[in-house]
Design a protein around this motif. Sequence first.
Motif, PDB file in Angstrom:
ATOM      1  N   SER A 138      46.242  40.344  38.696  1.00 40.51           N
ATOM      2  CA  SER A 138      44.934  40.772  38.282  1.00 40.51           C
ATOM      3  C   SER A 138      44.675  39.982  36.823  1.00 40.51           C
ATOM      4  CB  SER A 138      44.702  42.337  38.323  1.00 40.51           C
ATOM      5  OG  SER A 138      44.785  42.720  39.619  1.00 40.51           O
ATOM      6  N   GLU A 142      41.415  37.396  36.152  1.00 43.06           N
ATOM      7  CA  GLU A 142      40.187  37.785  35.237  1.00 43.06           C
ATOM      8  C   GLU A 142      40.249  36.568  34.245  1.00 43.06           C
ATOM      9  OE1 GLU A 142      40.930  41.676  33.310  1.00 43.06           O
ATOM     10  OE2 GLU A 142      40.531  42.995  35.313  1.00 43.06           O
ATOM     11  N   SER A 167      39.117  43.374  39.987  1.00 34.19           N
ATOM     12  CA  SER A 167      38.953  43.377  38.786  1.00 34.19           C
ATOM     13  C   SER A 167      37.855  43.468  38.001  1.00 34.19           C
ATOM     14  CB  SER A 167      39.494  41.885  38.207  1.00 34.19           C
ATOM     15  OG  SER A 167      38.471  41.084  38.689  1.00 34.19           O
ATOM     16  N   GLU A 169      36.212  41.698  35.747  1.00 33.53           N
ATOM     17  CA  GLU A 169      35.352  40.109  35.923  1.00 33.53           C
ATOM     18  C   GLU A 169      34.629  40.379  36.980  1.00 33.53           C
ATOM     19  OE1 GLU A 169      35.074  38.267  33.314  1.00 33.53           O
ATOM     20  OE2 GLU A 169      36.403  39.874  32.237  1.00 33.53           O
TER      21      GLU A 169
END
Length: 387
Positions: A138, A142, A167, A169
């Motif tokens: 992750s 991101e 995530s 983002e």
Amino acid sequence: MFALTKPLYEVLYENIKKDIMSGVYKEGDRVPSEKELSEQYDVSRITTKKALEMLAGEGLIVRQPGRGSFVKQNSSDEEKGPELVESLSKEEKRTPLMIGLVITDFDDSYGTALISSIEKCTTEHSCFLILRRSFGISDIEEKAIRELVELGVDGLIVFPAQAEYFSEEILKLVLNKFPLVLVDRHLKGISTASVSTDNVGAARKGTEYLLELGHRHIGLLTPPPNDTTALEDRIEGFVQAHAEKGVIVDRDLWINNITSTLPNSFRPPNIRHDIDKIKKHLIDHPTITALFAAEYYIALMANEAVKELGMRVPEDVSIMCFDSPPTHIGEFQLTYLAQDQEKMGQKVFDILLKLRNKEDQAVVPKRVLLDANLVIGNSTAPVTIKK
């Protein structure tokens, strides 16, 4: 509300435009080159190229190959002749899109054909494709998304990391309505575009095939589902097929904690552990006549476990799975469900362009499901009654 950092090429574009409008650069003046801007602002050549192309597209500068970029001189347009003016106008308005692709990883069994399809589409539309791999981590995902947005990509295609949540983002992109298409997974409860295989229908098709061969004790082998929608859907399809055929599902025959195929876990010790796990499972459940693996490499481990127990595939145990790399004539071929990766890539790119062009959201599909094709190989056969 989350806020996205303004793309670097837009910052650069605005700075140069301000200098042109304020007279720092006058008509006919040469503006700094891609290389000079890259060094001055400490950014990539792709960023400076896009900024200059935006200025040209707005008619503020004229780009002349081999000479450089110059502030446009309106008074001299007539001297250039109508053909040259039209040619420059068309050239100035062409601003190649940059598409970012973030994928966990890929190999011949799944991913390579998908990337090739997306790459073909970007080439046909004269777009740049920038690829980043997250390896299912992750933090890396991101970071990759942030870097691509800062670079100034016009849209993102994301194959989310296999995790229990999406995530931050990705959520930022969704909330800010950034052009985004997810591959293989979809966000529960959040409206965003996604393209994937109809995993419910595909798993149902594969399970029905095994049931039609007479198998009634089928072991299902999966990694931990952990809210991964693709795996949840495959399990759902498996259960549905049993219900439609009137066969009771025996969950004791399942193994749902195969971990060696998870991102960053495909190592010899982990593989050995999972093979032994499948062997013990077959010993503890001698009624099993078929194994349905949710992934290709799990099927390979199942095949090894069967062989190490002195049994044969498919005479003693049939095996099928999702995905398989191309095989050569004469090679052993698993029975598998082939995802249409070429069509998936085309759909992903088509939807991303529609989102980028801000087409009517009512006509942009939110979730596209594609059929999988059942490929019958050497690893499945009618059930043999065990003595």
